[in-house]
Design a protein around this motif. Sequence first.
Motif, PDB file in Angstrom:
ATOM      1  N   GLU A 277       2.680   5.093 -28.959  1.00 29.10           N
ATOM      2  CA  GLU A 277       2.480   5.745 -27.662  1.00 29.10           C
ATOM      3  C   GLU A 277       3.598   5.304 -26.714  1.00 29.10           C
ATOM      4  N   PRO A 278       4.808   5.822 -26.901  1.00 29.58           N
ATOM      5  CA  PRO A 278       5.934   5.409 -26.054  1.00 29.58           C
ATOM      6  C   PRO A 278       5.721   5.804 -24.597  1.00 29.58           C
ATOM      7  N   ARG A 279       6.367   5.078 -23.714  1.00 30.51           N
ATOM      8  CA  ARG A 279       6.146   5.282 -22.282  1.00 30.51           C
ATOM      9  C   ARG A 279       6.505   6.688 -21.823  1.00 30.51           C
ATOM     10  N   LEU A 280       7.426   7.360 -22.518  1.00 26.34           N
ATOM     11  CA  LEU A 280       7.877   8.669 -22.062  1.00 26.34           C
ATOM     12  C   LEU A 280       6.769   9.716 -22.064  1.00 26.34           C
ATOM     13  N   ILE A 281       5.750   9.569 -22.914  1.00 31.43           N
ATOM     14  CA  ILE A 281       4.708  10.604 -22.905  1.00 31.43           C
ATOM     15  C   ILE A 281       3.801  10.499 -21.680  1.00 31.43           C
ATOM     16  N   SER A 282       3.893   9.382 -20.949  1.00 35.25           N
ATOM     17  CA  SER A 282       3.164   9.281 -19.687  1.00 35.25           C
ATOM     18  C   SER A 282       4.064   9.528 -18.488  1.00 35.25           C
ATOM     19  N   LEU A 283       5.380   9.606 -18.703  1.00 32.70           N
ATOM     20  CA  LEU A 283       6.320   9.723 -17.593  1.00 32.70           C
ATOM     21  C   LEU A 283       7.048  11.060 -17.520  1.00 32.70           C
TER      22      LEU A 283
ATOM     23  N   LEU B  98       2.021   0.343 -14.606  1.00 31.85           N
ATOM     24  CA  LEU B  98       0.948   0.487 -13.632  1.00 31.85           C
ATOM     25  C   LEU B  98       1.070   1.884 -13.034  1.00 31.85           C
ATOM     26  N   ILE B  99      -0.005   2.658 -13.118  1.00 28.91           N
ATOM     27  CA  ILE B  99       0.024   4.052 -12.679  1.00 28.91           C
ATOM     28  C   ILE B  99      -1.077   4.264 -11.647  1.00 28.91           C
ATOM     29  N   SER B 100      -0.679   4.721 -10.465  1.00 27.15           N
ATOM     30  CA  SER B 100      -1.639   4.931  -9.374  1.00 27.15           C
ATOM     31  C   SER B 100      -1.508   6.345  -8.828  1.00 27.15           C
TER      32      SER B 100
ATOM     33  N   SER C 278      -3.760   6.446 -24.316  1.00 26.72           N
ATOM     34  CA  SER C 278      -4.835   5.499 -24.064  1.00 26.72           C
ATOM     35  C   SER C 278      -4.447   4.662 -22.849  1.00 26.72           C
ATOM     36  N   THR C 279      -5.338   3.808 -22.395  1.00 26.45           N
ATOM     37  CA  THR C 279      -5.023   2.822 -21.367  1.00 26.45           C
ATOM     38  C   THR C 279      -5.619   1.494 -21.799  1.00 26.45           C
ATOM     39  N   GLN C 280      -5.046   0.421 -21.299  1.00 27.12           N
ATOM     40  CA  GLN C 280      -5.617  -0.901 -21.550  1.00 27.12           C
ATOM     41  C   GLN C 280      -6.752  -1.202 -20.581  1.00 27.12           C
TER      42      GLN C 280
ATOM     43  N   TRP D  32      -3.518   0.596 -16.105  1.00 25.71           N
ATOM     44  CA  TRP D  32      -2.410  -0.144 -16.712  1.00 25.71           C
ATOM     45  C   TRP D  32      -2.334   0.194 -18.188  1.00 25.71           C
ATOM     46  N   LEU D  33      -1.106   0.480 -18.595  1.00 28.10           N
ATOM     47  CA  LEU D  33      -0.809   0.902 -19.961  1.00 28.10           C
ATOM     48  C   LEU D  33       0.167  -0.089 -20.583  1.00 28.10           C
ATOM     49  N   TRP D  34       0.046  -0.242 -21.879  1.00 34.17           N
ATOM     50  CA  TRP D  34       0.958  -1.092 -22.624  1.00 34.17           C
ATOM     51  C   TRP D  34       1.579  -0.227 -23.717  1.00 34.17           C
TER      52      TRP D  34
END
Length: 226
Positions: free
Chosen positions: A144-150, A187-189, A125-127, A137-139
């Motif tokens: 939903e740990p940060r590693l699944i987006s990284l 923050l993801i761009s 998800s995203t905030q 921007w994600l929290w």
Amino acid sequence: MSARDTILKRLRERTDGPLSAPESDFAVVTNRGWSAEERLSRFERLITSVHGEVIHAPREAWTDTLAKALADKGVRRLALGKEHPVAAEAREALADVGIELVDVDRDIEHWQREQFENVDAGLTSTQGGVAETGSLWLWPTPDEPRLISLVPPIHIAVLDADALEDTFFDVVESHGWADGMPTNALLISGPSKTADIEQTLAYGVHGPRELLVLVRHAGDAPGDKT
């Protein structure tokens, strides 16, 4: 008396009175006045300019769009949470489509190799988003740990169109970060990129090579009306 105490003592005993914080004018970083349509247009233009991909879907049928996107990209193993509504809806919709849903609420030490080598994509998800910079921007949370987006090669981020704000300052102000700043905001761009290799911009070196933003709309998604 330490040097620190000496300096503080001098500041407290200033002959012209105590120091006060100067007035701050934040007008330069806010008050853009964009409409919802302008925010979405700017966000999409900027994030796609750095190899992000945007697809639109009506809120009521966004999981159909998700399933098609996963099939188009050949995703067979998808990492996602369980508790967030985005993850819960996705799990229900994808239960019988032949995609393995990978649980992420585990100690990373127990499945680190699996995550780095065998997961095709991560869904989060995203905030919200920032129109001025084309950023999400994600929290991250334990669900939903940060590693699944990284870590996975593809990051799929679900963004509600009405959660876009003009500037990053507007995000900080409207969500009260001054009173409770998140400890792990992202923050993801765009997808991962670096220019360290012979000064040539390369994507996917230190993280996802693809970023897919699925924008959910309360009514018809752009292009759906006939």
